[in-house]
Design an enzyme around this catalytic site. Structure first.
Site, PDB file in Angstrom:
ATOM      1  CE  LYS A  22      54.929 160.153  19.977  1.00  0.00           C
ATOM      2  NZ  LYS A  22      56.798 161.243  20.851  1.00  0.00           N
ATOM      3  CG  ASN A  23      54.268 156.252  23.719  1.00  0.00           C
ATOM      4  OD1 ASN A  23      54.944 156.503  23.217  1.00  0.00           O
ATOM      5  ND2 ASN A  23      54.273 156.748  24.882  1.00  0.00           N
ATOM      6  NE  ARG A  97      63.468 155.417  20.174  1.00  0.00           N
ATOM      7  CZ  ARG A  97      64.182 154.600  20.303  1.00  0.00           C
ATOM      8  NH1 ARG A  97      65.918 155.730  20.145  1.00  0.00           N
ATOM      9  NH2 ARG A  97      64.203 154.006  20.883  1.00  0.00           N
ATOM     10  CG  ASP A 121      61.671 163.247  22.773  1.00  0.00           C
ATOM     11  OD1 ASP A 121      61.664 164.259  21.846  1.00  0.00           O
ATOM     12  OD2 ASP A 121      61.089 162.554  23.514  1.00  0.00           O
ATOM     13  CG  ASP A 322      56.842 159.012  28.338  1.00  0.00           C
ATOM     14  OD1 ASP A 322      58.583 158.974  27.683  1.00  0.00           O
ATOM     15  OD2 ASP A 322      56.517 158.187  26.934  1.00  0.00           O
ATOM     16  CG  MET A 344      63.685 153.667  32.295  1.00  0.00           C
ATOM     17  SD  MET A 344      62.071 153.289  31.767  1.00  0.00           S
ATOM     18  CE  MET A 344      62.898 152.433  29.541  1.00  0.00           C
TER      19      MET A 344
END
Length: 438
Positions: A22-23, A97, A121, A322, A344
């Site tokens: 996805k990223n 995002r 998120d 993640d 984070m």
């Protein structure tokens, strides 16, 4: 709002292929805006966040063709310059995002871009200073538009972005990617120190180089980009999603199941396999596959001095944040104790109250740290009714429900859909019992 009804306690078996990352997809799809020529990208995960970004590009005037499942053609030869400064466009970007990734390409190619506060998120403060400062370093001007509630970045009329040395205040993955894309069309050389070096960024660099960019230092935290006048078309294949791979490992462990995860690009997983091994998961590399055997017990390791194991996130090649939610829920049924340290994001551990309601032994020390005392599978989690607060907590709750005694309900599963494609269908093929209700 859709829900999953999960009948827990069923073993998984068989093989599963991870989706595309996805990223990486959000970055390389945004990069198509840097050229008028066709860019073809394969292994795109057709998940909610990616589909929404593609819709944003189509709204700009980018020609998008779905060649086959996961393979798309993009051609940004007729971008509507009026639309990309419109209130409708800025509003749509504020909900997604991943839309921050179009700022660098738009600024570099068209000389102007709006930067709304991004959505996504609800996992605490997610600042965008690195993105904006990077654009300012390249010579962009900035002003705040009160009516659009967004920053307006622009290049002086008749001018160009200009390369320079910059030391990033944080190794931001998306910030590095945004600056990379803008710098690829800037005049002169740009040096980015403290650059993120995750596989996503490496893949973006490789795509840009295929398009004609001049980038050195790929894979390190020191990148040099020599700007070029134009970029051309290319083809690109997205890596398998390391977060989904880790999620499948976690599902197998918590349900004491045996599964094979196919074609994982093992060399790009970094410390993920070893972090699961620290929880006692004896996974095996078989070629480019990962085999997770069923185990009676999962013994959490201790440090060499006997102190409690700590698993914490860190910039690459450290552990991606993640996967901490998944590792936390796996630890609830391991033997021993572990400290999960989420450095984070300050709100990502708040979902642990749902696991505590299910019978997990967790002490939430503060917004960043949780101590998990494992049940060693001697006490099964109880089924419950839950709401998915974000993508990663949502998948962790789904894993917990799959192992729990009884039938659980998870609502707001659109959050899970944002990061996992057809997850219920794919897991049911392995033996899970997940029913979707719309």
């Amino acid at each position: 709002m859709s829900s999953f009804i999960i009948e827990g306690g069923h073993k998984l078996s068989g093989a599963i292929h991870p989706q595309g990352a996805k990223n990486e997809a959000l970055e390389v799809i945004s990069a198509v805006l840097l050229t008028e020529e066709e860019v073809v990208i394969s292994n795109i995960p057709e998940i909610l966040d990616v589909r929404n970004l593609i819709l944003v590009l189509e709204g700009m005037g980018v020609k998008v063709r779905r060649l086959e499942k996961g393979k798309f053609s993009f051609k940004a030869d007729s971008v509507d310059r009026n639309y990309i400064v419109s209130e409708e466009f800025v509003r749509k970007c504020s909900y997604l995002r991943g839309s921050v990734m179009v700022v660098g390409p738009l600024l570099a190619r068209f000389g102007m871009a709006y930067f709304p506060k991004p959505g996504g998120d609800k996992i605490g403060r997610r600042r965008v200073d690195t993105h904006i400062q990077g654009m300012l370093n390249l010579g962009a001007a900035i002003e705040y538009d009160d009516s659009l509630r967004a920053f307006r970045l622009s290049v002086p009329e008749g001018g160009h972005l200009k390369g320079r040395y910059m030391l990033l205040d944080e190794a931001s993955v998306t910030g590095t990617a945004n600056i990379l894309m803008a710098a690829s069309l800037a005049e002169g050389e740009t040096t980015i120190y403290n650059a993120a070096c995750e596989p996503y960024v490496q893949q973006l660099c490789r795509l840009l180089c295929t398009m004609g960019a001049d980038i050195s230092g790929i894979g390190s935290n020191l990148l040099r980009i020599r700007g070029v006048r134009t970029l051309h078309g290319a083809t690109h294949t997205i890596l398998p999603d390391m977060i989904e791979i880790g999620s499948f490992i976690g599902m197998a462990a918590l349900t004491q199941s045996s599964i094979t995860i196919k074609d994982v690009s093992y060399q790009n997983l970094g410390v993920i396999p070893d972090c699961f091994r620290r929880l006692g998961v004896n996974l095996e590399q078989r070629g480019d596959d990962i085999y997770v055997p069923a185990q009676e017990h999962y013994q959490i390791e201790s440090f060499l001095d006997g102190s409690i194991m700590t698993i914490a996130d860190a910039p690459w090649p450290g552990l991606t944040p993640d996967l901490l939610s998944v590792m936390l829920v796996v630890a609830t049924q391991c033997k021993g104790s572990v400290l999960i340290h989420q450095k984070m994001f300050e709100s990502r551990l708040f979902f642990t109250d749902k696991l505590i309601d299910m019978g997990a032994q967790i002490i939430l020390c503060d917004p960043h740290r949780a101590v998990v005392i494992g049940h060693d599978h001697k006490f099964r989690l109880r089924a419950g009714k839950m709401l998915s607060p974000d993508i990663r907590a949502g998948i962790a709750l789904l894993i917990a429900a799959m192992s729990a005694k009884g039938t659980s309900t998870i609502s707001n599963v659109e959050q899970i859909d944002r990061g996992y494609e057809d997850i219920d269908i794919r897991l049911n093929a392995l033996g899970a019992r997940i029913h979707r209700e719309d």
